[in-house]
Design a protein around this motif. Structure first.
Motif, PDB file in Angstrom:
ATOM      1  N   ASN A   1       0.840  -1.189   0.000  1.00 19.44           N
ATOM      2  CA  ASN A   1       0.000   0.000   0.000  1.00 19.44           C
ATOM      3  C   ASN A   1       0.878   1.243   0.000  1.00 19.44           C
ATOM      4  O   ASN A   1       2.103   1.167   0.148  1.00 19.44           O
ATOM      5  CB  ASN A   1      -0.947  -0.009   1.199  1.00 19.44           C
ATOM      6  CG  ASN A   1      -0.193   0.029   2.515  1.00 19.44           C
ATOM      7  OD1 ASN A   1       1.009  -0.183   2.531  1.00 19.44           O
ATOM      8  ND2 ASN A   1      -0.895   0.284   3.593  1.00 19.44           N
TER       9      ASN A   1
ATOM     10  N   SER B   1      -2.075   7.470   2.198  1.00 16.81           N
ATOM     11  CA  SER B   1      -2.483   7.922   0.873  1.00 16.81           C
ATOM     12  C   SER B   1      -3.571   8.971   0.983  1.00 16.81           C
ATOM     13  O   SER B   1      -4.434   8.936   1.861  1.00 16.81           O
ATOM     14  CB  SER B   1      -2.966   6.731   0.050  1.00 16.81           C
ATOM     15  OG  SER B   1      -4.085   6.120   0.683  1.00 16.81           O
TER      16      SER B   1
ATOM     17  N   SER C   1      -7.835   7.138  -2.406  1.00 14.26           N
ATOM     18  CA  SER C   1      -8.034   5.684  -2.404  1.00 14.26           C
ATOM     19  C   SER C   1      -9.288   5.369  -3.239  1.00 14.26           C
ATOM     20  O   SER C   1     -10.377   5.890  -2.951  1.00 14.26           O
ATOM     21  CB  SER C   1      -8.220   5.146  -0.981  1.00 14.26           C
ATOM     22  OG  SER C   1      -7.066   5.384  -0.205  1.00 14.26           O
TER      23      SER C   1
ATOM     24  N   VAL D   1     -11.544   2.056  -5.017  1.00 20.10           N
ATOM     25  CA  VAL D   1     -11.770   0.607  -4.999  1.00 20.10           C
ATOM     26  C   VAL D   1     -12.712   0.260  -6.159  1.00 20.10           C
ATOM     27  O   VAL D   1     -13.750   0.915  -6.353  1.00 20.10           O
ATOM     28  CB  VAL D   1     -12.373   0.142  -3.667  1.00 20.10           C
ATOM     29  CG1 VAL D   1     -12.612  -1.357  -3.685  1.00 20.10           C
ATOM     30  CG2 VAL D   1     -11.467   0.532  -2.508  1.00 20.10           C
TER      31      VAL D   1
ATOM     32  N   PHE E   1      -7.593  -1.943  -5.941  1.00 22.65           N
ATOM     33  CA  PHE E   1      -7.407  -0.786  -5.047  1.00 22.65           C
ATOM     34  C   PHE E   1      -6.412   0.184  -5.701  1.00 22.65           C
ATOM     35  O   PHE E   1      -5.304  -0.212  -6.075  1.00 22.65           O
ATOM     36  CB  PHE E   1      -6.858  -1.227  -3.696  1.00 22.65           C
ATOM     37  CG  PHE E   1      -7.779  -2.149  -2.948  1.00 22.65           C
ATOM     38  CD1 PHE E   1      -8.691  -1.640  -2.039  1.00 22.65           C
ATOM     39  CD2 PHE E   1      -7.750  -3.523  -3.160  1.00 22.65           C
ATOM     40  CE1 PHE E   1      -9.535  -2.490  -1.343  1.00 22.65           C
ATOM     41  CE2 PHE E   1      -8.600  -4.370  -2.477  1.00 22.65           C
ATOM     42  CZ  PHE E   1      -9.494  -3.860  -1.557  1.00 22.65           C
TER      43      PHE E   1
ATOM     44  N   GLU F   1      -4.340   3.715  -4.912  1.00 26.51           N
ATOM     45  CA  GLU F   1      -3.933   4.664  -3.872  1.00 26.51           C
ATOM     46  C   GLU F   1      -2.907   5.635  -4.448  1.00 26.51           C
ATOM     47  O   GLU F   1      -1.993   5.216  -5.180  1.00 26.51           O
ATOM     48  CB  GLU F   1      -3.320   3.932  -2.669  1.00 26.51           C
ATOM     49  CG  GLU F   1      -4.310   3.037  -1.945  1.00 26.51           C
ATOM     50  CD  GLU F   1      -3.651   2.280  -0.816  1.00 26.51           C
ATOM     51  OE1 GLU F   1      -2.405   2.137  -0.853  1.00 26.51           O
ATOM     52  OE2 GLU F   1      -4.353   1.842   0.099  1.00 26.51           O
TER      53      GLU F   1
END
Length: 655
Positions: A455, A459, A462, A464, A477, A479
């Motif tokens: 990750n 961040s 983000s 999704v 995902f 970021e």
């Protein structure tokens, strides 16, 4: 022991040597002065026909010679075979037709010299008239006449001849010499001043003398120098009453009499000492060196205003008189074993005197021989000088900039019954949260992609995305992060301190540092741990020592520091520090860059699917990339300024 004064200006020395080379040394008897047939009886400056005329009244048979000198412009008239019958006086200083000053005097026993200082190159004419010498100078006008003397010739003849200083005379100049023979570069002062016609010069340097000794007894040499200088010079018994008479053979050409006298004495094993009352005593070198060891000690106290008495006392201890052996039987008597000459070996001799310092009154007490006391006192007083003060301003600039960039894609694929990553929370058949890695054995199995656990820390963005792939859920995902941190610190410490004194200025925090040392054998044996607490200064620290030069420049020894403290869990405290130590020379009031430092660090971390993450452009779709760039700039400026010059005589700095 006071040495005879031997100073003589270089320009006058060069002129005297040039005159001596042109004419040579002259040695005349006292009867020569009385044998002159003529005399100068008057001197005047009068206006005539728009010109300035200098009338020199003469009597008897004389000869006239004239020439010019430059820098400054002068007309020189020599009246040969003449005696000065005009009372010595000074010109009133008024300019008359280009004549700025008139100087006159008995140049040699047979020559009267008249020097006319003019305001520039002037045409002139010298005419020998009955009873007078007329010097007519162009560029006259209306002015009041000036006269000196005006005695009748009979009065001059009846008057006694001027008393001579000594049978020895100064070197005579050839009347025919002119500016081509004596270059103007060698004539930086009027001839009359160089040859003793100016009373002010007689106060600045000794009169030059030209003399030749041919196997003359030393007592006669001393007597002739005493007559020439009009000083009281007494020879000691070792000089005048020695068993073996000492005769002197020497030739002196146009040298200051005190320089010539000292050189002749030293070359024959003697020296001279001037007493406070002005009397000069000639004695052997051995007797003069041993005199302090024969004198009774005396004590003198000196107080100081600006210098520490302890520092002066330490400097004086190396200058005290020492007893380096048996002394002569008496000053001026038969000499015994002479003490060794002053030098490194004399430092092993015992010291006769002593110096003590009193810090309460800031004074010292000197005990030593009377003959050495004046030198010790004068040296001690030269150390009591009010030192100048310097104000020093420094500027410390620190710029710390950190830039963070992060971009990453994570993938997760799996179902309720089988998955390998734990990024997405899943439940089992009972509805409870399922943890760990679950893989269904049997049938076709698909697990998550390898980078699902990476990750971007902290961040800012983000995203999704989820899609169904048959019985599996494919989750993506995204970021992203971009962060810039800027730290700008400017400190401007200022401090004022004395010359040669160190000043320390600090502004910050005292950080305690605790250290523990285990006792030997543990607590059971009674040895307890030892705990020590030290303090570390953080913040701005300026340490500077100025040294002022004679031309108003400032040499500095500087140490500047900017530090901070950071506490790290499990490791203790760390101190990020920017520090510089340097020596530099700066003019008064100017700003100099003492030092600068630029530090740049870049850290890049990349993780993802092998091979795919290395693809150009699209490689960032298959991994996580973090980039951190840190840049630190440190600049230190310093500006000194003399706020008080004290008692030091400092000349301005030349461009």
């Amino acid at each position: 022991m006071k040495a005879l004064r031997t100073g003589f200006p270089d320009a006058r020395a060069r002129l005297a040597r040039a005159l001596a080379c042109c004419a040579g040394a002259v040695l005349l008897s006292a009867s020569t002065l009385n044998a002159n047939d003529g005399a100068v009886i008057s001197l005047s400056v009068v206006p005539t026909s728009g010109k300035a005329q200098v009338v020199i009244g003469v009597d008897g048979k004389i000869k006239v010679r004239d020439f010019v000198l430059q820098n400054p412009d002068r007309i020189v008239v020599d009246i040969e075979n003449a005696t000065l019958g005009v009372p010595r006086g000074r010109y009133d200083g008024q300019a008359r037709g280009g004549v700025r000053e008139v100087r006159y005097g008995q140049f040699t026993p047979t020559v009267v010299r008249v020097v006319l200082v003019v305001d520039g190159p002037r045409a002139y004419e010298v005419v020998r008239d009955k009873g007078a010498v007329l010097v007519t100078i162009d560029g006259g006008g209306t002015f009041a006449a000036w006269r000196s003397g005006l005695s009748a010739p009979a009065d001059v003849a009846a008057a006694p001849a001027p008393a001579r200083e000594t049978p020895l005379v100064r070197p005579a100049i050839d009347p025919a010499v002119n500016a081509a023979v004596v270059p103007a570069s060698l004539v930086s002062n009027p001839v009359s001043e160089v040859l003793g016609l100016s009373a002010s010069y007689q106060q600045q340097g000794a009169q030059p003398i030209s003399i030749t000794f041919a196997d003359s007894p030393i007592t006669d040499v001393i007597a002739q120098f005493a007559a020439f200088s009009r000083r009281t010079i007494i020879p000691a018994r070792a000089v005048s009453g020695g068993q073996t008479p000492i005769n002197i053979t020497a030739e002196i050409k146009s040298q200051p009499w005190d320089v010539a006298f000292k050189v002749i004495l030293n070359a024959n094993g003697f020296d001279a000492e001037e007493l406070p009352n002005g009397i000069i005593i000639v004695n052997t070198l051995e007797a003069l060196k041993s005199r302090p060891t024969l004198e009774a000690l005396t004590t003198r106290t000196i107080r100081f205003n600006y210098t520490a008495a302890s520092a002066v006392a330490e400097a004086l201890r190396g200058r005290l008189t020492r007893d380096c052996g048996s002394a002569p039987a008496g000053v001026g008597g038969a000499a015994g074993a002479a003490p060794p000459a002053a030098g490194p070996q004399s430092l092993n001799c015992p010291v006769r005197g002593a110096v003590t310092a009193d810090t309460l009154t800031n004074s010292i007490s000197i005990t030593d021989a009377p003959s050495a006391m004046d030198d010790l006192t004068n040296y001690a007083r030269t150390l009591d000088i009010r030192q100048p003060q310097v104000n020093i301003k420094a500027k410390i600039i620190l710029v710390d900039r950190t830039q963070l960039e992060g971009l990453g894609l994570k993938y997760d694929i799996g179902s309720r019954n089988q998955h390998f990553n734990d990024v997405v929370s899943r439940t089992d058949s009972t509805g409870a949260a399922e943890t760990g890695n679950v893989i269904l054995l049997g049938g076709n199995t698909l697990s998550a992609i390898a980078n699902a656990s990476q990750n971007v820390p902290g961040s800012a963005l983000s995203l999704v995305y989820s899609a169904a792939l048959g019985a599996f859920d494919f989750t993506t995902f995204l970021e992203a992060l971009q962060e810039v941190n800027l730290l700008d610190v400017q400190a401007e410490p200022s401090v004022t301190t004395l010359n040669y004194r160190t000043a320390v200025l600090s502004a910050g925090t005292q950080v305690p540092i605790r250290t523990t040392e285990q006792g030997a054998g543990g607590n059971a044996s009674g040895a307890l741990p030892q705990v020590t607490v030290n303090f570390r200064q953080t913040g701005i620290v300026l340490n500077v020592t100025p040294f002022i030069t004679n031309n108003r420049q400032i040499k500095m020894r500087v140490a500047a520091e900017n530090s901070d403290v950071q506490f790290i869990s499990g490791e203790g405290a760390v101190f990020p520090t920017q520090k510089i130590e340097n020596e530099l020379l700066v003019a008064d009031g100017e700003t100099a860059v003492m030092g600068g430092l630029t530090q740049t660090s870049v850290r890049v971390t990349k993780s993802g699917i092998p091979l795919l993450v290395e693809l150009p452009l699209i490689g960032r779709l298959f991994g996580v990339t973090n980039r951190q760039e840190t840049k630190r700039d440190l600049l230190i400026l310093i500006t000194p300024h003399i706020v008080d010059e004290g008692d030091m005589s400092m000349t301005p700095r030349q461009p």
